[in-house]
Design a protein around this motif. Structure first.
Motif, PDB file in Angstrom:
ATOM      1  N   LYS A 313       0.899  -1.041  -0.164  1.00  0.00           N
ATOM      2  CA  LYS A 313       0.093  -0.066  -0.048  1.00  0.00           C
ATOM      3  C   LYS A 313       0.979   1.254   0.025  1.00  0.00           C
ATOM      4  CE  LYS A 313      -3.884  -1.516   2.674  1.00  0.00           C
ATOM      5  NZ  LYS A 313      -4.672  -1.527   4.028  1.00  0.00           N
ATOM      6  N   ALA A 314       1.750   0.916   0.671  1.00  0.00           N
ATOM      7  CA  ALA A 314       2.762   2.431   0.840  1.00  0.00           C
ATOM      8  C   ALA A 314       3.608   2.597  -0.391  1.00  0.00           C
ATOM      9  CB  ALA A 314       3.776   2.013   2.040  1.00  0.00           C
ATOM     10  N   ILE A 315       3.975   2.032  -0.986  1.00  0.00           N
ATOM     11  CA  ILE A 315       4.738   2.139  -2.253  1.00  0.00           C
ATOM     12  C   ILE A 315       3.757   2.573  -3.327  1.00  0.00           C
ATOM     13  CG2 ILE A 315       4.830  -0.251  -3.037  1.00  0.00           C
ATOM     14  CD1 ILE A 315       7.301   2.549  -3.611  1.00  0.00           C
ATOM     15  N   ALA A 316       2.729   1.997  -3.289  1.00  0.00           N
ATOM     16  CA  ALA A 316       1.586   2.381  -4.403  1.00  0.00           C
ATOM     17  C   ALA A 316       1.066   3.867  -4.082  1.00  0.00           C
ATOM     18  CB  ALA A 316       0.415   1.274  -4.189  1.00  0.00           C
ATOM     19  N   LYS A 317       1.145   4.247  -2.742  1.00  0.00           N
ATOM     20  CA  LYS A 317       0.672   5.849  -2.571  1.00  0.00           C
ATOM     21  C   LYS A 317       1.829   6.669  -3.026  1.00  0.00           C
ATOM     22  CE  LYS A 317      -2.541   5.201   1.168  1.00  0.00           C
ATOM     23  NZ  LYS A 317      -2.962   5.815   2.624  1.00  0.00           N
TER      24      LYS A 317
END
Length: 384
Positions: A313-317
């Motif tokens: 989720k973090a790298i997608a954000k």
């Protein structure tokens, strides 16, 4: 002339194994840096005779200075975290090997790159928390990032054919699965730090071993791979390889796959980062196929091990999302090792931080440190 090395984090697991490699290759150790292990650092100074040493912990630094007082040819001592950054940025060594644990290594990575020095990177948090800044510094100063993590070293080795590397379509990032592979949440609820520190294959420091148990380490490595190799996160697939024999694989446009194999010994990737683009006989044992009965694969369980899902989720954000995930994890792991939270709380808190904000957009180094501070405060305020 022997290659000269500045080694940051010399008294930790990676640091000690890096000195094994330096010893076997006859490298000069120009400088050493540690956090607080004065006795071990003194032994290293006695053997390798560095010109400089740096110690992050002020009290430990005073003990080191006292122990070195009056010695002939004693190294110059630099103090505190700023001393480690200054040492990294001196530009006197051929390679800076950064084996500092956590976001504490980011400033040193940037300082080394900005001095034009190549960095052998074992501090994955440098790219996780400040990937944009680190890759920009490497490009601007014509310095190389040489991966030391076994998985990223494997990918790097598989891509040495530059022509084939242009056809890269997928990275298959392997994971051991840690000590709790196959368990569900109900079984993990009561796991202690003693349980989590029993890694089946690797001998690592406490923080990295806990990260392996939660699969956070694999989430951080996924983010690191995105920055190092330029593929989007959806093209990095985590594959459980329990024996830790296949260290990672790459897939090309024709769907052929290359893998790098070896015994689970960190001295192999450390040495390749230091000898690249050459190879040399080393101190790690060879893989004995007469004793290798099976090589298995499985799927990582993101529903149970929420840290991996949170990192995706973090790298997608984008933006500071990975920094927030890392800061929350560092704080949560510290609390777990102090027996203040449970094992499953680590994943809960990391995911909660990532879900708390959009995190997109550009950032400065000051923004990175502020995001890290806020993530740690978030963890403290959301303890149950």
């Amino acid at each position: 002339m022997a290659k000269s090395i500045t080694l940051l984090g010399s008294t930790g697991s990676i640091g000690v194994q890096s000195l094994d490699v330096a010893r076997s290759q006859g490298y000069e150790i120009r400088a050493l840096a540690a956090n607080s292990s004065v006795e071990k650092l003194l032994e290293q100074i006695e053997e390798f005779h560095p010109r400089y040493v740096a110690v992050a912990d002020p009290a430990a630094c005073r003990r080191l200075e006292s122990a070195l007082a009056g010695r002939a040819n004693a190294p110059r001592v630099l103090k505190g975290a700023e001393g480690i950054v200054a040492l990294a940025g001196m530009g006197e060594a051929d390679v800076v090997l950064n084996a500092v644990v956590g976001i504490a290594g980011l400033g040193a990575t940037l300082a080394a790159l900005e001095s034009g020095c190549d960095v052998a990177l074992a501090n994955k948090e440098s790219l996780v928390t400040g990937g944009y800044l680190v890759t920009k510094a490497a490009e601007s100063h014509n310095a190389k990032l040489l991966p030391v993590d076994s998985e990223h070293s494997a990918i790097f080795q598989c891509l040495q054919d530059a022509h084939s590397a242009k056809a890269l379509t997928k990275i298959l990032l392997t994971a051991s699965g840690g000590p709790f592979f196959g368990m569900k949440k109900e079984e993990l609820a009561g796991k202690t730090k003693a349980d989590a520190l029993k890694h089946p294959n690797w001998n690592m420091g406490a923080k990295i071993t806990i990260d392996s148990a939660t699969l956070m380490n694999k989430g951080l490595e996924l983010i690191e791979a995105v920055w190092l190799f330029g593929l989007p996160p959806e093209k990095v697939q985590v594959v459980v390889q329990r024996q830790s024999i296949i260290h990672s694989m790459v897939q090309f446009s024709d769907n052929s796959i290359l893998a790098q194999l070896g015994v689970p010994d960190m001295r192999i990737p450390i040495q390749y980062a230091l000898t690249w683009p050459e190879r040399a006989p080393g101190c790690a044992p060879e893989l004995d196929f007469t004793t290798l009965k099976s090589v298995t694969f499985d799927v990582a369980d993101e529903e149970t091990f929420r840290c991996l899902a949170a990192c995706k989720k973090a790298i997608a954000k984008g933006g500071l999302g990975p920094c927030a995930a890392n800061g929350a994890n560092e704080e949560a792991v510290r609390l777990f090792l102090e027996d203040k939270i449970g094992f499953l709380d680590i994943g809960r808190l990391v995911e909660a931080v990532v879900d708390s904000d959009s995190f997109g957009g550009g950032y400065t180094l000051a923004d990175v440190y502020e995001c890290d501070r806020m993530a740690r405060s978030f963890v403290q305020s959301h303890l149950t």
